[in-house]
Design a protein around this motif. Sequence first.
Motif, PDB file in Angstrom:
ATOM      1  N   ILE A  96       0.714  -1.137   0.305  1.00  0.00           N
ATOM      2  CA  ILE A  96      -0.076   0.148  -0.139  1.00  0.00           C
ATOM      3  C   ILE A  96       0.788   1.345   0.005  1.00  0.00           C
ATOM      4  N   GLY A  97       1.945   1.209   0.689  1.00  0.00           N
ATOM      5  CA  GLY A  97       2.750   2.216   0.664  1.00  0.00           C
ATOM      6  C   GLY A  97       3.364   2.476  -0.694  1.00  0.00           C
ATOM      7  N   ILE A  98       3.591   1.436  -1.359  1.00  0.00           N
ATOM      8  CA  ILE A  98       4.525   1.725  -2.616  1.00  0.00           C
ATOM      9  C   ILE A  98       3.327   2.199  -3.428  1.00  0.00           C
ATOM     10  N   GLU A  99       2.037   1.884  -3.380  1.00  0.00           N
ATOM     11  CA  GLU A  99       1.146   2.510  -4.233  1.00  0.00           C
ATOM     12  C   GLU A  99       0.597   3.764  -3.954  1.00  0.00           C
ATOM     13  N   ILE A 100       1.041   4.326  -2.939  1.00  0.00           N
ATOM     14  CA  ILE A 100       0.753   5.616  -2.746  1.00  0.00           C
ATOM     15  C   ILE A 100       1.947   6.557  -2.894  1.00  0.00           C
ATOM     16  N   VAL A 101       3.072   6.066  -2.449  1.00  0.00           N
ATOM     17  CA  VAL A 101       4.072   6.938  -2.376  1.00  0.00           C
ATOM     18  C   VAL A 101       4.872   7.096  -3.741  1.00  0.00           C
TER      19      VAL A 101
ATOM     20  N   TYR B 210       4.781  10.722  -5.920  1.00  0.00           N
ATOM     21  CA  TYR B 210       6.232  11.409  -5.935  1.00  0.00           C
ATOM     22  C   TYR B 210       6.306  11.625  -7.492  1.00  0.00           C
ATOM     23  N   PHE B 211       6.225  10.731  -8.353  1.00  0.00           N
ATOM     24  CA  PHE B 211       6.223  10.961  -9.827  1.00  0.00           C
ATOM     25  C   PHE B 211       5.454  11.900 -10.521  1.00  0.00           C
ATOM     26  N   ALA B 212       3.984  11.870  -9.888  1.00  0.00           N
ATOM     27  CA  ALA B 212       3.215  13.030 -10.195  1.00  0.00           C
ATOM     28  C   ALA B 212       3.556  14.412  -9.583  1.00  0.00           C
ATOM     29  N   ALA B 213       3.997  14.270  -8.518  1.00  0.00           N
ATOM     30  CA  ALA B 213       4.531  15.835  -8.074  1.00  0.00           C
ATOM     31  C   ALA B 213       5.696  16.082  -8.855  1.00  0.00           C
ATOM     32  N   ALA B 214       6.631  15.127  -9.095  1.00  0.00           N
ATOM     33  CA  ALA B 214       7.790  15.813  -9.881  1.00  0.00           C
ATOM     34  C   ALA B 214       7.408  15.925 -11.364  1.00  0.00           C
ATOM     35  N   SER B 215       6.551  15.491 -11.834  1.00  0.00           N
ATOM     36  CA  SER B 215       6.107  15.669 -13.315  1.00  0.00           C
ATOM     37  C   SER B 215       5.332  17.071 -13.099  1.00  0.00           C
ATOM     38  N   TYR B 216       4.610  17.351 -12.235  1.00  0.00           N
ATOM     39  CA  TYR B 216       4.003  18.648 -11.878  1.00  0.00           C
ATOM     40  C   TYR B 216       5.134  19.912 -11.909  1.00  0.00           C
ATOM     41  N   VAL B 217       6.127  19.555 -11.106  1.00  0.00           N
ATOM     42  CA  VAL B 217       7.126  20.559 -10.851  1.00  0.00           C
ATOM     43  C   VAL B 217       8.006  20.888 -12.265  1.00  0.00           C
ATOM     44  N   ASP B 218       8.454  19.690 -12.691  1.00  0.00           N
ATOM     45  CA  ASP B 218       9.065  19.677 -14.082  1.00  0.00           C
ATOM     46  C   ASP B 218       8.606  18.760 -15.147  1.00  0.00           C
TER      47      ASP B 218
ATOM     48  N   GLY C 165      -0.108  15.838 -19.502  1.00  0.00           N
ATOM     49  CA  GLY C 165       0.496  15.820 -18.269  1.00  0.00           C
ATOM     50  C   GLY C 165      -0.334  16.240 -16.881  1.00  0.00           C
ATOM     51  N   GLU C 166      -1.236  17.305 -17.496  1.00  0.00           N
ATOM     52  CA  GLU C 166      -2.170  17.628 -16.166  1.00  0.00           C
ATOM     53  C   GLU C 166      -3.130  16.363 -15.818  1.00  0.00           C
ATOM     54  N   LEU C 167      -3.425  15.634 -16.794  1.00  0.00           N
ATOM     55  CA  LEU C 167      -4.284  14.453 -16.447  1.00  0.00           C
ATOM     56  C   LEU C 167      -3.452  13.281 -15.870  1.00  0.00           C
ATOM     57  N   TYR C 168      -2.028  13.181 -16.130  1.00  0.00           N
ATOM     58  CA  TYR C 168      -1.308  12.230 -15.622  1.00  0.00           C
ATOM     59  C   TYR C 168      -1.268  12.561 -14.105  1.00  0.00           C
ATOM     60  N   VAL C 169      -1.093  13.750 -13.930  1.00  0.00           N
ATOM     61  CA  VAL C 169      -0.761  14.008 -12.298  1.00  0.00           C
ATOM     62  C   VAL C 169      -1.952  13.917 -11.697  1.00  0.00           C
ATOM     63  N   ILE C 170      -3.233  14.322 -12.199  1.00  0.00           N
ATOM     64  CA  ILE C 170      -4.306  14.247 -11.275  1.00  0.00           C
ATOM     65  C   ILE C 170      -4.858  12.864 -11.201  1.00  0.00           C
ATOM     66  N   ARG C 171      -4.668  12.258 -12.236  1.00  0.00           N
ATOM     67  CA  ARG C 171      -5.030  10.673 -12.061  1.00  0.00           C
ATOM     68  C   ARG C 171      -3.942   9.872 -11.107  1.00  0.00           C
ATOM     69  N   ASN C 172      -3.000  10.349 -11.105  1.00  0.00           N
ATOM     70  CA  ASN C 172      -1.937   9.521 -10.362  1.00  0.00           C
ATOM     71  C   ASN C 172      -2.403   9.934  -8.548  1.00  0.00           C
TER      72      ASN C 172
ATOM     73  N   LEU D 293      14.603   2.288 -16.486  1.00  0.00           N
ATOM     74  CA  LEU D 293      13.707   2.626 -15.399  1.00  0.00           C
ATOM     75  C   LEU D 293      12.231   2.214 -15.727  1.00  0.00           C
ATOM     76  N   LEU D 294      11.944   1.563 -16.872  1.00  0.00           N
ATOM     77  CA  LEU D 294      10.651   1.130 -17.169  1.00  0.00           C
ATOM     78  C   LEU D 294      10.551  -0.350 -16.687  1.00  0.00           C
ATOM     79  N   LEU D 295      11.663  -0.831 -16.584  1.00  0.00           N
ATOM     80  CA  LEU D 295      11.716  -2.355 -16.004  1.00  0.00           C
ATOM     81  C   LEU D 295      11.841  -2.367 -14.504  1.00  0.00           C
ATOM     82  N   VAL D 296      12.228  -1.216 -13.924  1.00  0.00           N
ATOM     83  CA  VAL D 296      12.380  -1.099 -12.557  1.00  0.00           C
ATOM     84  C   VAL D 296      10.844  -0.765 -12.104  1.00  0.00           C
ATOM     85  N   PHE D 297      10.159   0.173 -12.773  1.00  0.00           N
ATOM     86  CA  PHE D 297       8.794   0.332 -12.704  1.00  0.00           C
ATOM     87  C   PHE D 297       7.891  -0.821 -12.530  1.00  0.00           C
TER      88      PHE D 297
END
Length: 132
Positions: free
Chosen positions: A21-26, A30-38, A51-58, A108-112
């Motif tokens: 659950i922590g993985i599914e939240i954090v 994190y990547f939604a916030a990072a995508s919003y910032v940069d 990009g906005e939809l990605y952030v909102i959805r996540n 990175l995609l393989l790690v994800f």
Amino acid sequence: MTNSGNLTSRRFLPAWMWGIIGIEIVVPSYFAAASYVDPTIWGEATRGIYGELYVIRNLAMSMGVAVAAFWLRSYAALFATILARFATDVVDILAGFARGPDAETATLLLVFTVILIVIPAFGLRWLLTRLK
């Protein structure tokens, strides 16, 4: 007065499931916030509608997992939210591979894939046994 024999029945999830659950939240948050910032982290010059939809959805899906786990404490709600999160992660990762990523992005995609697909699959399987 509490009944000490009843303590195990009040425990909602095992510790390893709380980790999932922590993985599914954090991770998605994190990547939604990072995508919003940069927005350039995904190779885009500016943050567009996708990009906005990605952030909102996540962020919405991470909040859904949190609500299901911490507030509702429901196996069915948790299964549904993690399954929805799982499905979107599968689509995101497949789309990433379909774009023909460079070596760094492919790694990175393989790690994800391991973090957001394989590990939650164990949690979904466990939740499915609880729903039967």
